[in-house]
Design an enzyme around this catalytic site. Structure first.
Site, PDB file in Angstrom:
ATOM      1  N   CYS A 151      -3.178  -3.682   3.142  1.00 55.24           N
ATOM      2  CA  CYS A 151      -4.467  -3.702   1.954  1.00 55.24           C
ATOM      3  C   CYS A 151      -4.414  -2.132   1.473  1.00 55.24           C
ATOM      4  O   CYS A 151      -4.848  -2.400   0.048  1.00 55.24           O
ATOM      5  CB  CYS A 151      -5.776  -3.909   2.588  1.00 55.24           C
ATOM      6  SG  CYS A 151      -6.203  -2.671   3.827  1.00 55.24           S
ATOM      7  N   GLU A 193     -14.297  -5.862   2.749  1.00 53.30           N
ATOM      8  CA  GLU A 193     -12.841  -5.001   2.728  1.00 53.30           C
ATOM      9  C   GLU A 193     -11.764  -5.940   2.066  1.00 53.30           C
ATOM     10  O   GLU A 193     -11.249  -6.833   2.479  1.00 53.30           O
ATOM     11  CB  GLU A 193     -12.419  -4.538   3.720  1.00 53.30           C
ATOM     12  CG  GLU A 193     -13.671  -3.799   4.684  1.00 53.30           C
ATOM     13  CD  GLU A 193     -13.729  -2.347   4.187  1.00 53.30           C
ATOM     14  OE1 GLU A 193     -13.117  -1.940   3.445  1.00 53.30           O
ATOM     15  OE2 GLU A 193     -14.940  -1.958   4.382  1.00 53.30           O
TER      16      GLU A 193
END
Length: 489
Positions: free
Chosen positions: A244, A210
């Site tokens: 993120c 990720e």
């Protein structure tokens, strides 16, 4: 033997006892993990305050609440997720038992990130526990206080042999990566992601990465700009931009740039007061190294709003940059901070071209009343996820897979997706030692007649319904052996 190697060996030994695979034990561990989040909220909040200046309410809203939701879902659905999954059959397997059996992979390495130290470390752990694995938990060393609390508390609530916590920096992580795991789950940046993938390749270990990226935010000139900018402001400046999936930059037509800047500025004051530095809901940059990295990005761009900063306090005010060019420093890497570049573009077609010329982002945000605009951006671009008319909240939807594509990562998680990601979905076919006549078509000598029968059985697509399938199976059992043995030779 190193501390890291010992933790892995103990986890492997504990996994081989079989106790992690027992459903009742999985549920017990998940309930204990939830107790930790509830009972130790004060310690968790104090550590988060020291690391990121996050408020006690903020740590619950953005981290522990979503973890409680995930745990509740896993407990509720675990028996269903872990059960054998029937699959469609063809004519040759109508009388057989065909299913998928989820099985634990073994020992999983979970390497967390510092920006949401609990959410992105414990959420994969929930999936690892639910799917019956052992897991070595490596919290980010950048969040010093949160990592220490995690190291102290996890062994008090869940099986410390099955789920050991290993703290430390780069040397400790490197030592862990030298060990053999059955899966590695990493949240962080592309540079480290490549290192992890290289280390995993030596053992043919699968990975979930990720990684984030520059998530674009397109604003249609005909949308409700005021409402769009309020939501963008919240999405961008939450956790001081260290998210993120934060909107990295805005794409809009030049005719609305000033209005966009004005509305974002208005929303900054509404959400974080006239003095964000004194606002308890506005965070800090994690350390001075990242502070200097972010400030360097502003050097060749015009600051329209904000720009105030204090290195000693790791404070950067919510900042808007205007008339930003594609070649500007702020557009060369993920910002991961409270800078919001506004990039003027010619229209929807130019926005699509701009997005497609760059690495695939983790998220794509679209603000428009026009479903055709939204659909065109979905159809003509690629990103880990898409969210129209809001920011960040798709992360909280457990029924959606969360993950990147291309440079923004590989693999996905949340809810059942985490369970499946950390399971081996084992295909199972159970036949009986009878009806040998139906197998004759595959045995030598290979003739055109046998090929014809094989084509019929493999290519026929009959949707007979439940009763029809029962009748067909009965007829197949009665006739197949006689017919095939007599006429296929």
């Amino acid at each position: 033997m190193s501390r890291e190697q010992l933790a892995v060996e103990r986890a492997r030994k504990a996994f081989l006892t079989g106790r992690s695979t027992v459903l009742e034990n999985r549920i017990r561990q998940l309930k204990n993990l939830k107790r930790l989040l509830v009972e130790r909220q004060q310690e968790i909040a104090e550590a988060s305050k020291k690391d990121l200046n996050r408020s006690e309410v903020g740590i619950q809203l953005y981290e522990t609440l979503t973890l409680e939701v995930e745990i509740n879902l896993a407990i509720k659905k675990l028996k269903e997720w872990a059960a054998p999954r029937p699959v469609a059959k063809n004519l040759l397997t109508m009388a057989d038992t065909v299913y998928i059996k989820p099985q634990p992979l073994g020992v999983v390495l979970i390497i967390g990130a510092w920006n949401y130290p609990w959410a992105v470390t414990i959420q994969p752990l929930i999936g690892a526990i639910a799917s019956g694995n052992a897991a070595v938990v490596k919290p980010s060393e950048v969040c010093v206080h949160s990592a220490k609390v995690m190291e102290e508390l996890l062994p008090l609530y869940i099986d410390k042999e099955l789920y050991p916590v290993v703290t430390g920096g780069v040397p400790e992580t490197q030592e862990l990566l030298r060990q053999r795991f059955d899966h590695i789950f990493y949240t962080g940046n592309c540079t480290v992601g490549r290192i992890i993938m290289e280390a995993a390749a030596k053992h043919l270990t699968p990975v979930t990465l990720e990684l984030g990226g520059k998530s674009p935010c397109y604003i249609d000139k005909n949308c409700d700009i005021s409402m769009a900018c309020r939501r963008i402001t919240w999405g961008k400046y939450s956790n001081c931009g260290q998210t993120c999936i934060a909107p990295d930059y805005i794409l809009c037509e030049p005719s609305i740039q000033d209005r966009v800047i004005q509305e974002v500025q208005k929303s900054i004051k509404e959400l974080y007061t006239e003095n964000p530095k004194g606002c308890p809901d506005y965070g800090r940059i994690i350390n001075q190294r990242h502070f200097r990295r972010i400030m360097a990005m502003t050097e060749d761009s015009a600051i329209a709003v904000g720009g105030e900063n204090d290195e000693s306090d790791c404070y950067i005010a919510p900042t808007i940059l205007r008339d930003v060019k594609a070649e500007s420093k702020v557009m060369q890497e993920e910002i991961f901070g409270p800078l919001l570049p506004v990039v003027p573009i010619g229209g929807l077609g130019d926005a699509i071209h701009f997005i497609n010329q760059r690495e695939k982002p983790l998220a794509l945000y679209i603000f428009s009343h026009d479903n055709k605009v939204i659909q065109r951006l979905i159809d003509e671009t690629s990103s880990g996820g898409v969210l129209a008319n809001d920011c960040l909240v798709h992360f909280s939807v457990s029924s959606l897979p969360f993950g990147g594509v291309g440079n923004s990562g590989m693999g996905c998680y949340h809810g059942k997706f985490t369970f499946d990601q950390l399971s081996h979905l084992r295909g199972c076919l159970i036949k009986k030692l009878n009806m040998e006549g139906s197998n004759s078509m595959r045995y030598p000598p290979h003739t055109h007649k046998r090929l014809g029968w094989a084509r019929f059985f493999l290519l026929s697509d009959l949707d007979l319904g439940w009763l029809g399938r029962l009748a067909f199976i009965a007829a197949l059992v009665a006739v197949a052996a006689v017919v095939l043995q007599n006429y296929m030779a």
